[in-house]
Design a protein around this motif. Structure first.
Motif, PDB file in Angstrom:
ATOM      1  N   ILE A   1       5.427  72.227 -39.114  1.00 14.89           N
ATOM      2  CA  ILE A   1       6.392  72.531 -40.180  1.00 14.89           C
ATOM      3  C   ILE A   1       6.366  73.999 -40.583  1.00 14.89           C
ATOM      4  O   ILE A   1       6.999  74.389 -41.561  1.00 14.89           O
ATOM      5  N   ALA A   2       5.621  74.803 -39.836  1.00 15.18           N
ATOM      6  CA  ALA A   2       5.666  76.245 -40.080  1.00 15.18           C
ATOM      7  C   ALA A   2       7.081  76.743 -39.822  1.00 15.18           C
ATOM      8  O   ALA A   2       7.810  76.211 -38.972  1.00 15.18           O
ATOM      9  N   SER A   3       7.511  77.757 -40.553  1.00 14.95           N
ATOM     10  CA  SER A   3       8.908  78.206 -40.491  1.00 14.95           C
ATOM     11  C   SER A   3       9.359  78.536 -39.076  1.00 14.95           C
ATOM     12  O   SER A   3      10.511  78.281 -38.709  1.00 14.95           O
ATOM     13  N   GLU A   4       8.453  79.081 -38.262  1.00 14.30           N
ATOM     14  CA  GLU A   4       8.843  79.459 -36.901  1.00 14.30           C
ATOM     15  C   GLU A   4       8.865  78.279 -35.933  1.00 14.30           C
ATOM     16  O   GLU A   4       9.355  78.396 -34.811  1.00 14.30           O
ATOM     17  N   ASN A   5       8.334  77.125 -36.373  1.00 12.68           N
ATOM     18  CA  ASN A   5       8.235  75.965 -35.478  1.00 12.68           C
ATOM     19  C   ASN A   5       9.051  74.765 -35.921  1.00 12.68           C
ATOM     20  O   ASN A   5       9.255  73.832 -35.141  1.00 12.68           O
ATOM     21  N   ILE A   6       9.508  74.738 -37.163  1.00 18.15           N
ATOM     22  CA  ILE A   6      10.039  73.501 -37.747  1.00 18.15           C
ATOM     23  C   ILE A   6      11.241  72.959 -36.979  1.00 18.15           C
ATOM     24  O   ILE A   6      11.372  71.745 -36.799  1.00 18.15           O
ATOM     25  N   ASP A   7      12.111  73.817 -36.489  1.00 17.34           N
ATOM     26  CA  ASP A   7      13.283  73.334 -35.744  1.00 17.34           C
ATOM     27  C   ASP A   7      12.888  72.712 -34.415  1.00 17.34           C
ATOM     28  O   ASP A   7      13.450  71.693 -34.005  1.00 17.34           O
ATOM     29  N   ASP A   8      11.920  73.325 -33.731  1.00 16.03           N
ATOM     30  CA  ASP A   8      11.523  72.849 -32.406  1.00 16.03           C
ATOM     31  C   ASP A   8      10.680  71.586 -32.472  1.00 16.03           C
ATOM     32  O   ASP A   8      10.660  70.812 -31.497  1.00 16.03           O
ATOM     33  N   TYR A   9       9.993  71.350 -33.571  1.00 15.67           N
ATOM     34  CA  TYR A   9       9.081  70.215 -33.644  1.00 15.67           C
ATOM     35  C   TYR A   9       9.546  69.175 -34.675  1.00 15.67           C
ATOM     36  O   TYR A   9      10.035  68.108 -34.309  1.00 15.67           O
ATOM     37  N   PHE A  10       9.403  69.489 -35.953  1.00 17.51           N
ATOM     38  CA  PHE A  10       9.675  68.491 -36.985  1.00 17.51           C
ATOM     39  C   PHE A  10      11.133  68.037 -36.991  1.00 17.51           C
ATOM     40  O   PHE A  10      11.422  66.831 -37.019  1.00 17.51           O
ATOM     41  N   MET A  11      12.068  68.964 -36.953  1.00 18.20           N
ATOM     42  CA  MET A  11      13.480  68.595 -36.988  1.00 18.20           C
ATOM     43  C   MET A  11      13.887  67.846 -35.717  1.00 18.20           C
ATOM     44  O   MET A  11      14.645  66.879 -35.762  1.00 18.20           O
ATOM     45  N   GLN A  12      13.375  68.295 -34.587  1.00 20.99           N
ATOM     46  CA  GLN A  12      13.674  67.610 -33.323  1.00 20.99           C
ATOM     47  C   GLN A  12      13.099  66.199 -33.321  1.00 20.99           C
ATOM     48  O   GLN A  12      13.739  65.252 -32.859  1.00 20.99           O
ATOM     49  N   ALA A  13      11.888  66.051 -33.855  1.00 14.36           N
ATOM     50  CA  ALA A  13      11.285  64.717 -33.946  1.00 14.36           C
ATOM     51  C   ALA A  13      12.134  63.800 -34.814  1.00 14.36           C
ATOM     52  O   ALA A  13      12.301  62.608 -34.506  1.00 14.36           O
ATOM     53  N   GLY A  14      12.692  64.334 -35.895  1.00 11.15           N
ATOM     54  CA  GLY A  14      13.573  63.529 -36.745  1.00 11.15           C
ATOM     55  C   GLY A  14      14.812  63.057 -36.007  1.00 11.15           C
ATOM     56  O   GLY A  14      15.264  61.921 -36.199  1.00 11.15           O
ATOM     57  N   ARG A  15      15.360  63.918 -35.153  1.00 11.59           N
ATOM     58  CA  ARG A  15      16.545  63.517 -34.385  1.00 11.59           C
ATOM     59  C   ARG A  15      16.218  62.402 -33.393  1.00 11.59           C
ATOM     60  O   ARG A  15      16.987  61.451 -33.235  1.00 11.59           O
ATOM     61  N   VAL A  16      15.076  62.526 -32.727  1.00 12.18           N
ATOM     62  CA  VAL A  16      14.691  61.480 -31.764  1.00 12.18           C
ATOM     63  C   VAL A  16      14.339  60.190 -32.500  1.00 12.18           C
ATOM     64  O   VAL A  16      14.610  59.083 -32.005  1.00 12.18           O
ATOM     65  N   ARG A  17      13.765  60.322 -33.689  1.00 14.34           N
ATOM     66  CA  ARG A  17      13.502  59.133 -34.509  1.00 14.34           C
ATOM     67  C   ARG A  17      14.800  58.364 -34.761  1.00 14.34           C
ATOM     68  O   ARG A  17      14.829  57.126 -34.691  1.00 14.34           O
ATOM     69  N   SER A  18      15.880  59.067 -35.031  1.00 17.48           N
ATOM     70  CA  SER A  18      17.180  58.421 -35.255  1.00 17.48           C
ATOM     71  C   SER A  18      17.636  57.667 -34.002  1.00 17.48           C
ATOM     72  O   SER A  18      18.222  56.582 -34.098  1.00 17.48           O
ATOM     73  N   LEU A  19      17.350  58.218 -32.818  1.00 15.78           N
ATOM     74  CA  LEU A  19      17.718  57.539 -31.576  1.00 15.78           C
ATOM     75  C   LEU A  19      16.916  56.249 -31.398  1.00 15.78           C
ATOM     76  O   LEU A  19      17.447  55.238 -30.922  1.00 15.78           O
TER      77      LEU A  19
END
Length: 482
Positions: free
Chosen positions: A363-381
């Protein structure tokens, strides 16, 4: 007095008839704990007032519409209990005594249940073996060389060993179902929102859910009826009526459509587990259910998605443990920053620190899109995969874990291998669905194997009906460890 082969309903009938008393039941449980817990180590703290509460219960009298009254129960040590030490199995909370009850404890007390003590667990519920407890590991009653599963290993072991007939656990990624499978008992992870989380020490707030662990399906249903329901203190609590789960168990599975995902029998699931679970699925077919093989295409991403989301939420939730207001506080700190660092470094165990570091990174600012946000999208799938299945099917079934219980230390040097063992349970938490573990057989080594029954949102009633029907023709739940 021996009660481990009895049910909560049977004990209630005896209490109503005056054939036993709660004092006798509590004393029998304490005697059993004293005789076996040096080996099993299911409990961290025992209640000092259980016998007094039992005596007060006996004085009130009993009725059949209050089946939990006077029954001693174990409570996982991440659930707040007024006046009883609550540690989350961590040095960080070694001396913490809450001054209020979690909502689910209030509900159990209102039903007359007796809290006999707090059960051992993986530290802050982070683990799948109960090896990470600051107070030492819990052992599997079937074979003490093997883990009981986790993180609710103490709750599973105390029921399996016959110390109590029921206990509460919490399930963030399989922490009720997997230890239930490893110890040969019934464990229910309810739908997210079915049971209040207020007063439960948070691990991952979008995943955590409390549920009952018992010897049999009816006892499990009785406990869930008691703890379920809306709570104004929990904004994620669903405003839905609670069905009479135990009153509708005998409807059977005839006409039910059951999906069996191929992915639940893929690489990594051992042959004994596959054969035992497939035999149980055949029993469901023989009882009148229609069974089809299906696909859950995004299930393979469940473990990495889970560990990113769970660790990130843990990183946020556990920030409060800083050595300032309560919890462990380092004595030799030279500055405020030094106090934070030393208190957390000394107060948390290695597995907790590993997950906090992983979560903070994701969830660090430089990583949040690649990790946490992406994980949320796959969770929706993953959620969508299940929703599509439940358009056509009533239940989804498969193994709970890729194998029976493993030996202590087997995954100590390979945390990734330990995390992969959650492959079959974490999708249920990511989707927020209810799931139950039912014992259906044993390995050649004599270790229990569980079947996982997954239902649609807030359809625990149908899960219980299928589990109860299978329980009548499969006697695995009647077996007890020596």
């Amino acid at each position: 007095m021996t009660t481990d082969m009895m049910t909560i309903r049977e004990l209630n009938r005896q209490l109503v008839a005056g054939e036993t008393t709660s004092v006798e039941l509590v004393q029998a449980a304490l005697d059993r704990i004293n005789a076996t817990d040096e080996t099993i180590h299911a409990f961290i703290t025992l209640s000092e007032t259980a016998l007094e509460e039992a005596k007060a219960s006996d004085e009130k009298g009993y009725s059949t519409d209050r089946p939990l009254q006077g029954i001693p129960l174990g409570i996982k040590d991440n659930i707040l209990t007024d006046g009883i030490r609550t540690t989350a199995a961590s040095r960080m909370l070694e001396d913490f005594v809450p001054f209020f009850d979690a909502t689910i404890i209030e509900k159990l007390k209102a039903a007359g249940a007796i809290i006999i003590g707090k059960t051992n667990m993986d530290e802050f519920a982070m683990g799948a073996s109960s090896e990470t407890s600051y107070f030492g590991p819990t052992k599997n009653p079937w074979n003490t060389d093997y883990v009981p599963g986790g993180s609710s290993g103490g709750s599973a072991a105390t029921v399996s060993a016959g110390q109590v007939l029921g206990a509460l656990g919490s399930d963030t990624g399989g922490s009720i179902r997997q230890p239930a499978s490893f110890t040969g008992i019934v464990g229910m992870k309810p739908t997210y929102g079915r049971v209040s989380r207020w007063g439960v020490i948070a691990f991952a707030s979008s995943l955590d859910q409390v549920g009952p662990m018992t010897h049999n399906v009816e006892d499990n249903a009785l406990m869930l009826e008691t703890i379920a329901g809306h709570d104004d203190k929990d904004s994620t609590s669903a405003e839905l009526d609670v069905p009479a789960f135990a009153a509708n168990l005998d409807k059977g599975v005839k006409g039910m459509k059951i999906a069996v995902p191929e992915e639940y029998f893929g690489a990594g699931v051992d042959e004994e587990t596959q054969a035992t679970v497939k035999a149980a699925i055949k029993q469901l077919e023989d009882l009148g259910a229609t069974v089809d093989t299906v696909h859950l295409p995004h299930m393979k991403y469940g473990v990495p998605v889970y560990y990113i989301i769970a660790s990130a939420e843990a990183s946020s939730n556990l920030q409060r443990y800083d050595g300032i207001r309560y919890g462990y506080r380092a004595e030799d700190a030279e500055s405020l920053e030094d106090l934070y660092i030393k208190s957390r470094s000394e107060g948390f165990g290695m597995e907790v620190k590993r997950r906090l570091m992983t979560g903070t990174f994701s969830i660090a600012s430089e990583n949040i899109d690649d990790y946490f946000m992406q994980a949320g999208r796959v969770r929706s799938l993953i959620k969508e995969d299940f929703k599509k299945l439940f358009n056509d099917y009533d239940l989804v079934v498969g193994p709970v874990a890729p194998s029976p219980a493993y030996k202590f230390g087997e995954n100590a040097d390979d945390p990734v291998a330990a995390y992969q063992a959650d492959l079959l349970t974490v999708p249920v938490n990511l989707a927020g669905l209810p799931g139950l573990s039912l014992p259906v057989g044993f390995s050649e080594a004599g270790l229990p194997i569980g079947l996982q029954i997954i239902g649609n949102y807030f359809d625990e009633e149908r899960i219980y009906q299928a589990a109860y029907a299978l329980e009548q023709v499969n006697d695995a739940s009647q077996q007890r460890p020596e």
